[in-house]
Design a protein around this motif. Structure first.
Motif, PDB file in Angstrom:
ATOM      1  N   THR A  62       0.814  -1.217   0.000  1.00 23.34           N
ATOM      2  CA  THR A  62       0.000   0.000   0.000  1.00 23.34           C
ATOM      3  C   THR A  62       0.847   1.266   0.000  1.00 23.34           C
ATOM      4  O   THR A  62       0.313   2.369  -0.112  1.00 23.34           O
ATOM      5  N   LYS A  63       2.175   1.098   0.154  1.00 21.29           N
ATOM      6  CA  LYS A  63       3.127   2.219   0.171  1.00 21.29           C
ATOM      7  C   LYS A  63       2.978   3.106   1.408  1.00 21.29           C
ATOM      8  O   LYS A  63       3.448   4.243   1.428  1.00 21.29           O
ATOM      9  N   TYR A  64       2.326   2.575   2.438  1.00 17.11           N
ATOM     10  CA  TYR A  64       2.245   3.320   3.691  1.00 17.11           C
ATOM     11  C   TYR A  64       3.542   3.141   4.481  1.00 17.11           C
ATOM     12  O   TYR A  64       4.234   2.130   4.337  1.00 17.11           O
ATOM     13  N   ALA A  65       3.846   4.124   5.323  1.00 19.29           N
ATOM     14  CA  ALA A  65       4.997   3.989   6.222  1.00 19.29           C
ATOM     15  C   ALA A  65       4.750   2.831   7.178  1.00 19.29           C
ATOM     16  O   ALA A  65       3.607   2.571   7.575  1.00 19.29           O
ATOM     17  N   PHE A  66       5.825   2.136   7.538  1.00 20.61           N
ATOM     18  CA  PHE A  66       5.713   0.948   8.385  1.00 20.61           C
ATOM     19  C   PHE A  66       6.626   1.105   9.593  1.00 20.61           C
ATOM     20  O   PHE A  66       7.829   1.346   9.457  1.00 20.61           O
ATOM     21  N   ARG A  67       6.045   0.961  10.757  1.00 17.61           N
ATOM     22  CA  ARG A  67       6.819   1.062  11.982  1.00 17.61           C
ATOM     23  C   ARG A  67       6.522  -0.142  12.872  1.00 17.61           C
ATOM     24  O   ARG A  67       5.419  -0.692  12.849  1.00 17.61           O
ATOM     25  N   THR A  91      -1.206   8.171   6.769  1.00 18.99           N
ATOM     26  CA  THR A  91      -1.400   6.912   7.478  1.00 18.99           C
ATOM     27  C   THR A  91      -0.088   6.154   7.700  1.00 18.99           C
ATOM     28  O   THR A  91       0.762   6.081   6.817  1.00 18.99           O
ATOM     29  N   VAL A  92       0.041   5.595   8.891  1.00 23.59           N
ATOM     30  CA  VAL A  92       1.186   4.750   9.243  1.00 23.59           C
ATOM     31  C   VAL A  92       0.656   3.371   9.644  1.00 23.59           C
ATOM     32  O   VAL A  92      -0.315   3.268  10.409  1.00 23.59           O
ATOM     33  N   VAL A  93       1.279   2.323   9.104  1.00 19.26           N
ATOM     34  CA  VAL A  93       0.975   0.962   9.541  1.00 19.26           C
ATOM     35  C   VAL A  93       1.899   0.634  10.706  1.00 19.26           C
ATOM     36  O   VAL A  93       3.126   0.651  10.561  1.00 19.26           O
ATOM     37  N   LEU A  94       1.308   0.378  11.866  1.00 18.50           N
ATOM     38  CA  LEU A  94       2.089   0.094  13.071  1.00 18.50           C
ATOM     39  C   LEU A  94       1.918  -1.368  13.464  1.00 18.50           C
ATOM     40  O   LEU A  94       0.808  -1.804  13.789  1.00 18.50           O
ATOM     41  N   ILE A 120      -2.960   2.520  11.322  1.00 17.67           N
ATOM     42  CA  ILE A 120      -3.509   1.188  11.094  1.00 17.67           C
ATOM     43  C   ILE A 120      -2.722   0.238  11.991  1.00 17.67           C
ATOM     44  O   ILE A 120      -1.543  -0.026  11.750  1.00 17.67           O
ATOM     45  N   LEU A 121      -3.358  -0.227  13.030  1.00 17.30           N
ATOM     46  CA  LEU A 121      -2.687  -1.085  14.004  1.00 17.30           C
ATOM     47  C   LEU A 121      -2.769  -2.540  13.558  1.00 17.30           C
ATOM     48  O   LEU A 121      -3.845  -3.047  13.234  1.00 17.30           O
ATOM     49  N   ILE A 122      -1.610  -3.194  13.542  1.00 17.23           N
ATOM     50  CA  ILE A 122      -1.572  -4.638  13.335  1.00 17.23           C
ATOM     51  C   ILE A 122      -0.925  -5.232  14.592  1.00 17.23           C
ATOM     52  O   ILE A 122       0.295  -5.140  14.782  1.00 17.23           O
TER      53      ILE A 122
END
Length: 434
Positions: A62-67, A91-94, A120-122
């Protein structure tokens, strides 16, 4: 240097190994990524099964930042940094590992960010989220279970690692013996991280031969994985010998021998084989003599699959002991095999008219179901009538044994019913036809 398992993490949803019930074409996470309509989620399952890989691939696709943060060791300040980044760049995928250890302070900080979609919490956890995660977080996430990877899944990942020149070991000439590959795919119990890390240690610590090829044998993998391939040899014969010995020991009621052979399979990491074999034993060898033992075995196998090794050994040991000491009966298997023998030999015959389907218009004119007697309309909910086809009217497949109270009681009822139908239950009339 980052570990091989870290370097080989997929960057696209299509590259994920395993978990196709979630990421396969048309499945829920695949659809979320395709539509770019992500929702927060909790992934729970054993270690090394791809929870982090799924999160990484979602962000990459999705090209979102990932932390990545850890709920146990990272504090509210770390969450604030991620929140600020979300405000600045979108949006950041955490990925929040060990989410079951999230305390109330950090939870209260996260909740409005989840509501707004800024984060977006995973969440990743090995614990049952319905028991160990706060309802406030659960209500704002979808919960997905991930399963241990199959040997084929791990084999696919090993092949990728050995051929990938950028992130894997493809820059070296490596020959992985078939027995070594088999051990990596089976002894890690679906834990891909362990398999990849053991492979990398083996390659990095083995000197190449005079042709520059790193030869990885079973012995090298055993040393790097710290698990012996005690139940398998090069041709697999010993592996099946141990499985056979386990079943025969249970069938023979030898508790100590059965525990020994199961322990050899445990030491080799063959959890799926153990679970499948115990289920077979429960119904093939104990069966009608003690159906409760079969129920207990199903429960033990379910617990073992949820726990994974080494804890899985505990419910499995309980099951083996009960199966060994239980009364035995193979009457169920013998009965269905006798019936199948008739069917396969062409002894079937037409279904009696009174038993045929009669729900459609015109069935009565064809004689379908006309003379059927509804047992519940008669005393004791039973009435004498023919059920077998004419050519098999005297066939007897089930021969009850008297090795347990349950089958003994069923056998008494069976004998009464057979006599009421005009059949004396004796071994001689087994599968006789009129």
């Amino acid at each position: 240097m980052q570990p091989l398992a870290y370097r080989m993490r997929p960057q696209r949803i299509e590259d994920i190994v395993g978990q196709q019930h979630l990421v396969g074409q048309g499945q829920i996470i695949n659809r979320m990524v395709k539509a770019k309509m992500l929702s927060s989620m909790i992934l729970y399952g054993p270690p090394g099964t791809g929870k982090t890989s799924i999160a990484s691939a979602i962000a990459g696709s999705t090209k979102y930042a990932f932390r990545m943060l850890n709920a146990a060791t990272d504090g509210k300040k770390d969450l604030q940094i991620v929140a600020e980044e979300a405000k600045m760049s979108g949006t950041v995928v955490l990925l929040l590992d060990e989410i079951h250890r999230l305390d109330k302070t950090k939870q209260d900080f996260l909740l409005p960010l989840l509501e707004s979609g800024a984060i977006i919490l995973i969440g990743a956890t090995t614990e049952n989220p319905y028991i160990n995660i706060n309802p406030a977080i659960r209500s704002r996430t979808q919960i997905f279970e991930v399963h241990p990877l199959t040997p084929d899944d791990i084999d696919t990942a090993l092949t990728r690692a050995l051929t990938d020149k950028k992130n894997g070991l493809g820059d070296q000439q490596v020959t992985l013996a078939d027995s070594a590959r088999h051990h990596l795919t089976t002894a890690t119990n679906g834990d891909l991280r362990s398999a990849l890390n053991a492979l990398e240690l083996a390659v990095r610590s083995t000197d190449p031969d005079n042709k520059g090829v790193v030869q990885i044998s079973l012995g090298v993998i055993e040393a790097c994985l710290q698990r012996k391939a005690v139940s398998a040899d090069k041709d697999g014969d010993a592996h099946y010998d141990v499985i056979s010995a386990l079943q025969k020991s249970v069938r023979g009621s030898d508790v100590n021998a059965a525990l020994h052979y199961m322990s050899r399979l445990i030491a080799a990491g063959d959890l799926p084989i153990i679970c499948r074999r115990l289920l077979v034993i429960a119904y093939e060898d104990i069966g009608m003599a003690n159906l409760q033992a079969a129920e207990h075995t199903v429960a033990a196998v379910t617990a073992a699959q949820q726990l994974g090794l080494p804890e899985a050994r505990i419910p499995l040991a309980d099951a083996v002991i009960e199966l060994c000491l239980s009364p035995k009966s193979n009457s169920g298997m013998s009965a269905v095999d006798a019936a199948l023998a008739d069917v396969n030999a062409g002894h079937s015959g037409d279904v009696p008219l009174h038993l045929k389907d009669a729900h459609y218009k015109g069935a009565a004119s064809l004689g379908r179901g006309v003379e059927y007697k509804y047992p519940h309309d008669f005393p004791n909910d039973w009435v004498k009538q023919q059920y077998l086809p004419n050519g098999l009217v005297n066939a007897v497949y089930y021969q009850p044994k008297q090795n347990g109270r349950f089958e003994t009681a069923l056998g008494e009822q069976y004998t009464k019913l057979m006599a009421a139908n005009g059949h004396a239950l004796t071994p001689e009339n087994d599968s006789k036809k009129s």
